[in-house]
Design a protein around this motif. Structure first.
Motif, short mmCIF file in Angstrom:
data_model
loop_
_atom_site.label_atom_id
_atom_site.label_comp_id
_atom_site.label_asym_id
_atom_site.label_seq_id
_atom_site.Cartn_x
_atom_site.Cartn_y
_atom_site.Cartn_z
N ALA A 86 21.10 4.80 36.62
CA ALA A 86 21.65 3.84 37.58
C ALA A 86 20.74 2.62 37.70
N SER A 87 19.46 2.85 37.68
CA SER A 87 18.49 1.76 37.75
C SER A 87 18.61 0.85 36.52
N ALA A 88 18.68 1.45 35.34
CA ALA A 88 18.79 0.66 34.10
C ALA A 88 20.07 -0.16 34.09
N CYS A 89 21.16 0.42 34.56
CA CYS A 89 22.44 -0.28 34.59
C CYS A 89 22.41 -1.47 35.55
N SER A 90 21.97 -1.24 36.77
CA SER A 90 21.97 -2.33 37.75
C SER A 90 20.99 -3.43 37.37
N LYS A 91 19.88 -3.06 36.74
CA LYS A 91 18.92 -4.08 36.29
C LYS A 91 19.52 -4.92 35.17
N LEU A 92 20.25 -4.28 34.26
CA LEU A 92 20.84 -5.01 33.14
C LEU A 92 21.92 -5.98 33.60
N TYR A 93 22.82 -5.51 34.45
CA TYR A 93 23.98 -6.33 34.82
C TYR A 93 23.78 -7.18 36.07
N PHE A 94 22.88 -6.77 36.96
CA PHE A 94 22.72 -7.50 38.21
C PHE A 94 21.29 -7.97 38.47
N ARG A 95 20.40 -7.69 37.55
CA ARG A 95 19.01 -8.13 37.62
C ARG A 95 18.29 -7.62 38.87
N GLU A 96 18.74 -6.45 39.36
CA GLU A 96 18.06 -5.82 40.48
C GLU A 96 18.24 -4.30 40.40
N ASP A 97 17.29 -3.58 40.96
CA ASP A 97 17.35 -2.12 40.98
C ASP A 97 18.11 -1.70 42.23
N ASN A 98 19.42 -1.53 42.08
CA ASN A 98 20.29 -1.20 43.21
C ASN A 98 21.37 -0.23 42.73
N PRO A 99 21.22 1.07 42.98
CA PRO A 99 22.19 2.06 42.51
C PRO A 99 23.62 1.77 42.94
N ALA A 100 23.82 1.09 44.06
CA ALA A 100 25.17 0.75 44.50
C ALA A 100 25.85 -0.22 43.53
N LYS A 101 25.06 -0.93 42.75
CA LYS A 101 25.60 -1.86 41.76
C LYS A 101 25.58 -1.29 40.35
N SER A 102 25.38 0.00 40.24
CA SER A 102 25.40 0.65 38.93
C SER A 102 26.83 0.97 38.53
N VAL A 112 31.13 -0.02 30.53
CA VAL A 112 31.67 -0.55 29.28
C VAL A 112 31.03 0.15 28.08
N ALA A 113 30.41 1.27 28.31
CA ALA A 113 29.79 2.08 27.27
C ALA A 113 28.77 1.28 26.46
N CYS A 114 27.89 0.57 27.17
CA CYS A 114 26.88 -0.25 26.48
C CYS A 114 25.68 0.59 26.03
N GLY A 115 25.43 1.70 26.72
CA GLY A 115 24.35 2.61 26.33
C GLY A 115 23.02 2.41 27.03
N ALA A 116 22.90 1.43 27.91
CA ALA A 116 21.62 1.20 28.61
C ALA A 116 21.21 2.43 29.41
N CYS A 117 22.16 3.07 30.06
CA CYS A 117 21.86 4.25 30.86
C CYS A 117 21.44 5.42 29.98
N ALA A 118 22.09 5.57 28.84
CA ALA A 118 21.75 6.67 27.92
C ALA A 118 20.33 6.51 27.39
N ARG A 119 19.96 5.29 27.08
CA ARG A 119 18.60 5.04 26.59
C ARG A 119 17.55 5.30 27.67
N ALA A 120 17.93 5.13 28.93
CA ALA A 120 16.98 5.31 30.04
C ALA A 120 16.87 6.75 30.51
N CYS A 121 17.81 7.61 30.16
CA CYS A 121 17.83 8.98 30.67
C CYS A 121 16.78 9.85 29.98
N PRO A 122 15.82 10.37 30.75
CA PRO A 122 14.77 11.20 30.16
C PRO A 122 15.23 12.61 29.80
#
Length: 136
Positions: free
Chosen positions: A20-36, A112-122
């Motif tokens: 969620a952090s990776a997604c919101s940072k990519l699309y909204f330039r902030e760490d906000n899970p509500a925007k993931s 949109v299946a961009c993969g940012a979240c998959a790359r961030a998941c440990p």
């Protein structure tokens, strides 16, 4: 047509919110899970459920009055921000709550299946996959 989608493995999710952090940072330039574009629900004390658009149901595509939702050449359902009027009909019809809206934003958003979240998941709980679709 090939459909690109985000496959989820709830049993691997540790609830760390890195996706969620990776997604919101990519699309909204902030760490906000509500925007993931992916949502993490706590199913029990130590189990989580990842809620994300599966790219196949198309309820949002059929419901959109301005045809702002379309299938891209990558096979993912996407939203044309110039056509979206923010009526939230797609949010209302989404059976899993994967269409997202955030107060103060002009329209809706979704995975949109961009993969940012998959790359961030440990834990490897997310993976981009493709499958053959039924519609051209």
């Amino acid at each position: 047509m090939t459909i690109r989608f985000l496959a989820v493995s709830d049993e691997r999710c540790a609830g760390c919110m890195d996706c969620a952090s990776a997604c919101s940072k990519l699309y909204f330039r902030e760490d906000n899970p509500a925007k993931s574009r992916i949502q993490i629900d706590q199913a029990s004390r130590d189990r989580f459920h990842l809620r994300v658009c599966d790219q196949t149901c198309e309820a949002c595509l059929r419901e959109c009055p301005t045809q702002a939702i379309f299938r891209s050449t990558s096979g993912a359902l996407k939203i044309d921000d110039h056509k979206c009027i923010g009526c939230l009909a797609c949010v209302a019809v989404c059976p899993i709550g994967a269409m997202r809206w955030y107060a103060g934003m002009p329209g809706v958003f979704k995975c949109v299946a961009c993969g940012a979240c998959a790359r961030a998941c440990p834990k490897g709980a997310l993976e981009i996959r493709t499958r053959k679709g039924e519609k051209p």
